[in-house]
Design an enzyme around this catalytic site. Structure first.
Site, mmCIF file in Angstrom:
data_model
loop_
_atom_site.group_PDB
_atom_site.id
_atom_site.type_symbol
_atom_site.label_atom_id
_atom_site.label_comp_id
_atom_site.label_asym_id
_atom_site.label_seq_id
_atom_site.Cartn_x
_atom_site.Cartn_y
_atom_site.Cartn_z
ATOM 1 N N ASN A 5 43.557 60.592 89.745
ATOM 2 C CA ASN A 5 42.341 61.272 89.182
ATOM 3 C C ASN A 5 42.742 60.951 87.529
ATOM 4 O OD1 ASN A 5 40.591 62.999 87.957
ATOM 5 N ND2 ASN A 5 41.053 64.785 88.921
ATOM 6 N N ARG A 16 39.158 59.645 92.407
ATOM 7 C CA ARG A 16 38.061 60.373 91.964
ATOM 8 C C ARG A 16 37.247 59.709 90.791
ATOM 9 N NH1 ARG A 16 37.809 64.914 87.249
ATOM 10 N NH2 ARG A 16 35.689 65.669 87.536
ATOM 11 N N HIS A 54 30.889 67.501 89.427
ATOM 12 C CA HIS A 54 31.804 68.401 90.249
ATOM 13 C C HIS A 54 31.263 68.626 91.640
ATOM 14 C CE1 HIS A 54 32.326 70.610 86.318
ATOM 15 N NE2 HIS A 54 33.322 69.744 86.312
ATOM 16 N N HIS A 104 31.335 76.326 89.246
ATOM 17 C CA HIS A 104 32.724 75.566 88.987
ATOM 18 C C HIS A 104 32.821 75.856 87.592
ATOM 19 C CE1 HIS A 104 35.902 72.524 89.616
ATOM 20 N NE2 HIS A 104 35.614 72.191 88.186
ATOM 21 N N LEU A 105 33.907 76.719 87.267
ATOM 22 C CA LEU A 105 34.109 76.805 85.821
ATOM 23 C C LEU A 105 35.492 76.609 85.320
ATOM 24 C CD1 LEU A 105 32.741 80.591 86.233
ATOM 25 C CD2 LEU A 105 31.481 78.701 85.548
ATOM 26 N N GLY A 106 35.814 75.564 84.675
ATOM 27 C CA GLY A 106 36.950 75.001 83.975
ATOM 28 C C GLY A 106 36.581 74.646 82.476
ATOM 29 N N GLY A 123 35.402 71.738 81.719
ATOM 30 C CA GLY A 123 34.124 71.382 82.455
ATOM 31 C C GLY A 123 33.547 72.455 83.124
ATOM 32 N N ARG A 128 32.218 71.577 75.331
ATOM 33 C CA ARG A 128 30.794 71.061 75.140
ATOM 34 C C ARG A 128 29.587 72.067 75.052
ATOM 35 N NH1 ARG A 128 32.143 68.435 80.562
ATOM 36 N NH2 ARG A 128 33.425 66.718 80.310
ATOM 37 N N ASP A 139 40.228 77.387 75.395
ATOM 38 C CA ASP A 139 41.021 77.899 76.342
ATOM 39 C C ASP A 139 40.640 79.517 76.515
ATOM 40 O OD1 ASP A 139 43.284 79.295 77.852
ATOM 41 O OD2 ASP A 139 44.395 77.565 77.524
ATOM 42 N N CYS A 140 40.328 79.688 77.910
ATOM 43 C CA CYS A 140 39.683 80.928 78.140
ATOM 44 C C CYS A 140 40.412 82.142 78.060
ATOM 45 C CB CYS A 140 38.996 80.903 79.694
ATOM 46 S SG CYS A 140 38.249 82.605 80.169
ATOM 47 N N ILE A 165 38.808 78.504 85.571
ATOM 48 C CA ILE A 165 38.464 80.046 85.029
ATOM 49 C C ILE A 165 37.793 80.863 86.121
ATOM 50 C CG2 ILE A 165 36.600 81.152 83.563
ATOM 51 C CD1 ILE A 165 36.766 78.642 81.801
ATOM 52 N N GLU A 182 38.524 80.918 89.138
ATOM 53 C CA GLU A 182 39.422 81.613 90.172
ATOM 54 C C GLU A 182 40.270 82.574 89.598
ATOM 55 O OE1 GLU A 182 41.473 78.116 91.798
ATOM 56 O OE2 GLU A 182 39.740 77.170 91.972
ATOM 57 N N GLU A 218 39.560 69.512 95.125
ATOM 58 C CA GLU A 218 38.942 68.354 95.288
ATOM 59 C C GLU A 218 39.653 67.313 95.784
ATOM 60 O OE1 GLU A 218 36.281 68.328 91.291
ATOM 61 O OE2 GLU A 218 38.053 69.679 90.786
#
Length: 403
Positions: free
Chosen positions: A11, A92, A181, A209-211, A213, A242, A284-285, A333, A335, A386
């Protein structure tokens, strides 16, 4: 699939190369690692095997090829039994445009098509090609597969993927929404059907899907029918750096009134916006949640906008699905952030979503399950995988080629 065969996964990012060796039947990882800060003065390689963590510095300027050389010559050289079991390599690749609606074995035409899509994912496709070329040189005897983030979303209907621009721009230049994703959305939708004890073809899922991106997808009977990312990974949700959705007129204003060049706009929208831009602190969350708890207004505002935008997308995706069996939170995020999940469900109260606070707090570090009580529409946490999807597809393609 062969029960004894393993798949090596690559990846590639612009300055990183993640790798892992996975059993495609069980999803078990034998080896995983990352080459980070590639091309810089201080690149580093970290890996884990048999529960033991290791790290070493690479020479200044080392890139993707050097990571693969070390993996082949040193790591796998010391693990001949593991290396002997490799049956394929899976890559990937973020953007396959309309060229690919499924994973494929790599040949010259595939490499050319990935290159043609590079302008649509400039941070991802070029390093993906670097990884492919380096792996082909290092493992000429192994079949190699490309697994595309966009392929899962090639089932979107025209009314979902077309922009309201002159149709000639789509016909002549294929300007449309593609989504990303895909491997993650596909994995969690299949896992959700298992947890709900329903056939996949009868299961309707909204997957978030929360990261760094982030994207959300409406998945009807295992098929993607809408998704938030567009022509590029920039459209849709607020992300780490973004901006997600903005008024296109704002971009013209920045160009005409403030003198922003295309290069400056690209930097602003992709690297300086999102959670980082709003908070003025971090993308960073975890850091933002801590700062918000300590009273940092920008951190709190960034997180609230992130959750509000996501809740609006989830509510909108009830339109194509009509009946929703579950909302899924996944990605780093999704998870691990109980705070984000709580705020999203708070915004979805009009759709009768309620939170089981105790279950929500338990869902982190690989846990999976529902976070809503009986009588509420279902929301769940499902850790994504993934790499396992890539390994399964690569092994399946090899099996198909062999008979």
């Amino acid at each position: 699939m062969s029960s004894s065969g393993l798949v090596l996964i690559f990846n590639a990012g612009s300055s990183s190369l993640k790798f892992s060796v996975i059993d495609p039947d069980s999803g078990r990882e034998s080896l995983d690692g990352i080459g980070d800060a590639l091309g810089s003065e201080q690149p580093v390689l970290k890996w884990q095997y048999d529960g033991h963590k290791h790290a070493r510095k690479l020479d200044a300027g080392a890139g993707h090829g050097e990571v693969i050389d070390f993996l082949v010559g040193d790591l796998l050289g010391e693990l001949p039994a593991l290396k002997k079991r490799l049956i394929a390599i899976g890559h990937r690749i973020v953007h396959g445009g309309e060229h690919f609606s499924r994973s494929v074995l790599i040949d010259r035409k595939v490499i050319e098509a990935i290159g043609e899509c590079a302008s649509l994912a400039p941070l991802h496709n070029p390093p993906g090609l670097l990884g492919i070329r380096a792996a082909l040189e290092a493992f000429p005897q192994l079949p190699q597969a490309a697994v595309f983030d966009t392929a899962f979303h090639q089932t979107l209907p025209e009314h979902a993927y077309l922009y309201a621009l002159p149709y000639s721009l789509y016909r002549e230049h294929r300007l449309r929404r593609y989504g990303m994703h895909g491997s993650s959305h596909r994995f969690v939708s299949e896992r959700a059907a298992d947890l709900l004890q329903k056939p996949l073809r009868e299961t309707n899922i909204i997957s978030a899907h929360l990261g760094n991106g982030a994207s959300v997808a409406a998945i009807k009977g295992g098929t993607s029918v809408d998704t938030s990312m567009g022509l590029t990974p920039l459209e849709g949700l607020v992300m780490g750096t973004r901006c997600g959705d903005v008024d296109a007129g704002l971009l013209m204003h920045l160009q005409e009134s403030l003198g922003y060049s295309p290069e400056r706009l690209n930097q602003l929208l992709n690297r300086e916006s999102g959670l980082l831009g709003i908070s003025g602190l971090s993308n960073d969350c975890r850091e933002l949640e801590q700062a918000a708890a300590e009273g940092h207004r920008g951190a709190r505002l960034a997180l609230e906008i992130f959750c509000y935008r996501l809740a609006k997308y989830i509510a909108a995706y009830t339109v194509p699905l009509r009946r929703v069996n579950a909302v899924i939170f996944t990605g780093g995020i999704g998870e691990n952030s109980s705070w984000v999940r709580e705020r999203v469900l708070h915004w979805l109260a009009a759709l009768d979503y309620r939170l089981d606070t105790e279950m929500n707090e338990r869902m982190r570090f690989g846990a999976e399950g529902a976070i809503t009580p009986a009588g509420s529409p279902t929301a769940m946490v499902i850790p994504t995988n993934e790499e396992w999807v890539i390994a399964r597809d690569a092994a399946g393609l090899v099996d198909g080629e062999n008979g």
